[in-house]
Design a protein around this motif. Structure first.
Motif, PDB file in Angstrom:
ATOM      1  N   LEU A 253      65.118  -6.693 -29.280  1.00 39.03           N
ATOM      2  CA  LEU A 253      64.942  -5.573 -28.345  1.00 39.03           C
ATOM      3  C   LEU A 253      63.461  -5.362 -28.044  1.00 39.03           C
ATOM      4  O   LEU A 253      63.077  -5.115 -26.887  1.00 39.03           O
ATOM      5  N   PHE A 254      62.618  -5.458 -29.083  1.00 39.99           N
ATOM      6  CA  PHE A 254      61.167  -5.376 -28.856  1.00 39.99           C
ATOM      7  C   PHE A 254      60.731  -6.495 -27.913  1.00 39.99           C
ATOM      8  O   PHE A 254      59.928  -6.279 -26.994  1.00 39.99           O
ATOM      9  N   ALA A 255      61.257  -7.706 -28.152  1.00 40.36           N
ATOM     10  CA  ALA A 255      60.887  -8.858 -27.332  1.00 40.36           C
ATOM     11  C   ALA A 255      61.285  -8.652 -25.878  1.00 40.36           C
ATOM     12  O   ALA A 255      60.505  -8.959 -24.959  1.00 40.36           O
ATOM     13  N   MET A 256      62.468  -8.127 -25.643  1.00 44.11           N
ATOM     14  CA  MET A 256      62.915  -7.886 -24.266  1.00 44.11           C
ATOM     15  C   MET A 256      62.013  -6.896 -23.558  1.00 44.11           C
ATOM     16  O   MET A 256      61.701  -7.052 -22.369  1.00 44.11           O
ATOM     17  N   ASP A 257      61.577  -5.869 -24.272  1.00 42.52           N
ATOM     18  CA  ASP A 257      60.677  -4.878 -23.664  1.00 42.52           C
ATOM     19  C   ASP A 257      59.368  -5.527 -23.234  1.00 42.52           C
ATOM     20  O   ASP A 257      58.863  -5.272 -22.129  1.00 42.52           O
ATOM     21  N   VAL A 258      58.784  -6.373 -24.079  1.00 44.38           N
ATOM     22  CA  VAL A 258      57.533  -7.045 -23.733  1.00 44.38           C
ATOM     23  C   VAL A 258      57.742  -8.009 -22.567  1.00 44.38           C
ATOM     24  O   VAL A 258      56.951  -8.052 -21.615  1.00 44.38           O
ATOM     25  N   LEU A 259      58.812  -8.779 -22.619  1.00 42.42           N
ATOM     26  CA  LEU A 259      59.093  -9.746 -21.554  1.00 42.42           C
ATOM     27  C   LEU A 259      59.242  -9.057 -20.204  1.00 42.42           C
ATOM     28  O   LEU A 259      58.666  -9.507 -19.196  1.00 42.42           O
ATOM     29  N   ARG A 260      59.992  -7.979 -20.165  1.00 47.88           N
ATOM     30  CA  ARG A 260      60.298  -7.329 -18.893  1.00 47.88           C
ATOM     31  C   ARG A 260      59.185  -6.424 -18.402  1.00 47.88           C
ATOM     32  O   ARG A 260      58.795  -6.483 -17.222  1.00 47.88           O
ATOM     33  N   PHE A 261      58.675  -5.570 -19.274  1.00 45.18           N
ATOM     34  CA  PHE A 261      57.779  -4.509 -18.820  1.00 45.18           C
ATOM     35  C   PHE A 261      56.300  -4.835 -18.967  1.00 45.18           C
ATOM     36  O   PHE A 261      55.465  -4.225 -18.313  1.00 45.18           O
ATOM     37  N   GLU A 262      55.950  -5.804 -19.812  1.00 47.10           N
ATOM     38  CA  GLU A 262      54.545  -6.203 -19.948  1.00 47.10           C
ATOM     39  C   GLU A 262      54.264  -7.503 -19.209  1.00 47.10           C
ATOM     40  O   GLU A 262      53.258  -7.617 -18.492  1.00 47.10           O
ATOM     41  N   LEU A 263      55.161  -8.483 -19.362  1.00 43.66           N
ATOM     42  CA  LEU A 263      54.936  -9.786 -18.748  1.00 43.66           C
ATOM     43  C   LEU A 263      55.626  -9.947 -17.398  1.00 43.66           C
ATOM     44  O   LEU A 263      55.413 -10.937 -16.693  1.00 43.66           O
ATOM     45  N   GLY A 264      56.479  -8.988 -17.036  1.00 41.87           N
ATOM     46  CA  GLY A 264      57.119  -9.007 -15.723  1.00 41.87           C
ATOM     47  C   GLY A 264      58.145 -10.110 -15.537  1.00 41.87           C
ATOM     48  O   GLY A 264      58.400 -10.545 -14.410  1.00 41.87           O
ATOM     49  N   LEU A 265      58.765 -10.554 -16.625  1.00 41.70           N
ATOM     50  CA  LEU A 265      59.760 -11.610 -16.540  1.00 41.70           C
ATOM     51  C   LEU A 265      61.172 -11.033 -16.494  1.00 41.70           C
ATOM     52  O   LEU A 265      61.425  -9.948 -17.016  1.00 41.70           O
ATOM     53  N   SER A 266      62.064 -11.771 -15.877  1.00 41.62           N
ATOM     54  CA  SER A 266      63.462 -11.343 -15.771  1.00 41.62           C
ATOM     55  C   SER A 266      64.269 -11.910 -16.935  1.00 41.62           C
ATOM     56  O   SER A 266      64.131 -13.084 -17.292  1.00 41.62           O
ATOM     57  N   VAL A 267      65.102 -11.031 -17.520  1.00 40.08           N
ATOM     58  CA  VAL A 267      66.029 -11.449 -18.579  1.00 40.08           C
ATOM     59  C   VAL A 267      67.448 -11.214 -18.063  1.00 40.08           C
ATOM     60  O   VAL A 267      67.799 -10.081 -17.742  1.00 40.08           O
ATOM     61  N   PRO A 268      68.238 -12.264 -17.822  1.00 37.30           N
ATOM     62  CA  PRO A 268      68.049 -13.657 -18.232  1.00 37.30           C
ATOM     63  C   PRO A 268      67.562 -14.581 -17.121  1.00 37.30           C
ATOM     64  O   PRO A 268      67.615 -15.805 -17.300  1.00 37.30           O
ATOM     65  N   GLY A 269      67.108 -14.033 -15.985  1.00 39.81           N
ATOM     66  CA  GLY A 269      66.710 -14.893 -14.866  1.00 39.81           C
ATOM     67  C   GLY A 269      65.646 -15.906 -15.233  1.00 39.81           C
ATOM     68  O   GLY A 269      65.772 -17.103 -14.941  1.00 39.81           O
ATOM     69  N   ASP A 270      64.555 -15.427 -15.863  1.00 40.22           N
ATOM     70  CA  ASP A 270      63.473 -16.316 -16.273  1.00 40.22           C
ATOM     71  C   ASP A 270      63.654 -16.839 -17.695  1.00 40.22           C
ATOM     72  O   ASP A 270      63.233 -17.953 -18.006  1.00 40.22           O
ATOM     73  N   VAL A 271      64.244 -16.020 -18.555  1.00 38.99           N
ATOM     74  CA  VAL A 271      64.399 -16.416 -19.950  1.00 38.99           C
ATOM     75  C   VAL A 271      65.620 -15.736 -20.554  1.00 38.99           C
ATOM     76  O   VAL A 271      65.835 -14.537 -20.365  1.00 38.99           O
ATOM     77  N   SER A 272      66.446 -16.511 -21.248  1.00 39.52           N
ATOM     78  CA  SER A 272      67.585 -15.952 -21.974  1.00 39.52           C
ATOM     79  C   SER A 272      67.119 -15.499 -23.353  1.00 39.52           C
ATOM     80  O   SER A 272      66.288 -16.160 -23.988  1.00 39.52           O
ATOM     81  N   VAL A 273      67.651 -14.365 -23.814  1.00 39.39           N
ATOM     82  CA  VAL A 273      67.304 -13.833 -25.129  1.00 39.39           C
ATOM     83  C   VAL A 273      68.585 -13.599 -25.918  1.00 39.39           C
ATOM     84  O   VAL A 273      69.533 -12.983 -25.418  1.00 39.39           O
ATOM     85  N   VAL A 274      68.612 -14.095 -27.161  1.00 46.43           N
ATOM     86  CA  VAL A 274      69.766 -13.902 -28.050  1.00 46.43           C
ATOM     87  C   VAL A 274      69.258 -13.358 -29.382  1.00 46.43           C
ATOM     88  O   VAL A 274      68.229 -13.815 -29.892  1.00 46.43           O
TER      89      VAL A 274
END
Length: 342
Positions: A253-274
């Motif tokens: 969940l921490f990782a998803m927050d950084v990916l989406r809101f800090e790095l501007g990446l789409s989950v799962p469009g740019d990267v899948s997270v499990v």
């Protein structure tokens, strides 16, 4: 100050023997309904409270279970604590909770303290024990069951999820989804859960003809996890992961927050997270995390059964390691391969 009400005073008021009063407050003891009714009536009239510690000294059984736990900030463990407490209370036991770090030396000190309370048994939740202290617990006749952690020490039972099997399914799932650059964020390196999850995940990648693209360690904590994500995704689009398996949901969940809101990446469009655990917030609409489920209720049930068996029939105790199936739960944080089923 009012005079302290004793069991003898209750017996006199009820017209029964002191031993009859004792049996009323002893789980499993034989007492007639008529006698119990008279004792309960006298107790209510006098305001008597049984002395649990004194009864424990006489019987040699405190009916207290020591629980050592390290990660209450992880949502999985408050749920486990509640279920353990309820399950043991239903059997006439109560929990004495001690917090400790993951360091074995500190845990040994805490267990030493627990033994001073004359507990009937100990549950170690995601912490480890030295073999020396494990032997001392056995010598003292205090059974120990490990929860969500495994150590290959004689005399210790353990109940875990099938960490390797659950992580293996994640690897198979990501390969089937067409991911080419698959990364892993590890938990605390000293945990058997971390070791087994990574081993199962790497085995699945190898079976699928893949190797791990990148690895970082989040240590089951927020800031190290955020740093791990920044490290993994520092490159350009073709040089960064297109999928990440995270060793625990809290980190995922921490990782998803950084990916989406800090790095501007789409989950799962740019990267899948499990992730792994299936904590309550994993299913929130803001995350919808695909994860491996730890079956907390079943794990608690088996832990309590193993502990009570060792307490009540120590001569027949047969320490075992039970690994509970850990199914993959599909949600929206990872690309789902066509035709894939949970």
């Amino acid at each position: 100050m009012a005079e302290r009400v004793t069991a003898s005073m209750v017996a006199e008021r009820a017209g029964v023997s002191p031993s009859a009063v004792s049996r009323v407050f002893t789980p499993g003891a034989s007492v007639s309904p008529k006698t119990e009714e008279k004792v309960r009536k006298a107790v209510a009239e006098l305001g008597y409270r049984p002395n649990v510690l004194a009864r424990a000294m006489v019987s040699g059984r405190s009916r207290i279970i020591g629980l050592v736990i390290a990660y209450l900030e992880n949502q999985f463990y408050p749920e486990v604590l509640e279920k353990l407490s309820n399950a043991l209370q239903a059997q006439g036991y109560h929990i004495l909770v001690f917090m400790a770090s993951s360091e074995t030396g500190e845990i040994d000190e805490v267990v030493e303290q627990i033994l001073d309370y004359q507990v009937d048994g100990i549950v170690l939740a995601s912490v480890s024990l030295s073999s020396d202290l494990a032997s001392r617990c056995q010598a003292a006749g205090v059974p120990v069951v490990m929860f969500n952690r495994f150590q290959d020490i004689d005399g210790l039972s353990a109940v875990t999820s099938d960490n390797a099997g659950g992580a293996r399914r994640v690897g198979q799932f990501l390969i089937a989804g067409g991911h080419e650059r698959i990364a892993y964020i590890a938990g605390w390196e000293g945990a058997s859960t971390q070791r087994d999850r990574e081993a199962g995940f790497r085995a699945a990648l190898a079976e699928g003809g893949r190797t791990l693209f990148a690895r970082a360690c989040g240590n089951f904590e927020r800031e190290p996890t955020a740093g791990a994500v920044r490290e993994l995704f520092a490159g350009q689009e073709g040089d960064r992961p297109d999928a990440v398996f995270v060793a625990g949901d809290q980190m995922a969940l921490f990782a998803m927050d950084v990916l989406r809101f800090e790095l501007g990446l789409s989950v799962p469009g740019d990267v899948s997270v499990v992730g792994f655990d299936d904590v309550p917030s994993a299913s929130w609409l803001s995350y919808q995390l695909t994860t491996v489920r730890q079956q907390a209720a079943l794990m608690v049930e088996r832990t309590v059964a193993a502990l009570l068996s060792a307490i009540e029939t120590p001569q027949a105790a047969n320490p075992t390691h039970e690994a509970i199936e850990a199914p993959l739960i599909l949600r929206a944080s990872a690309r789902v391969p066509e035709g894939w089923k949970t």
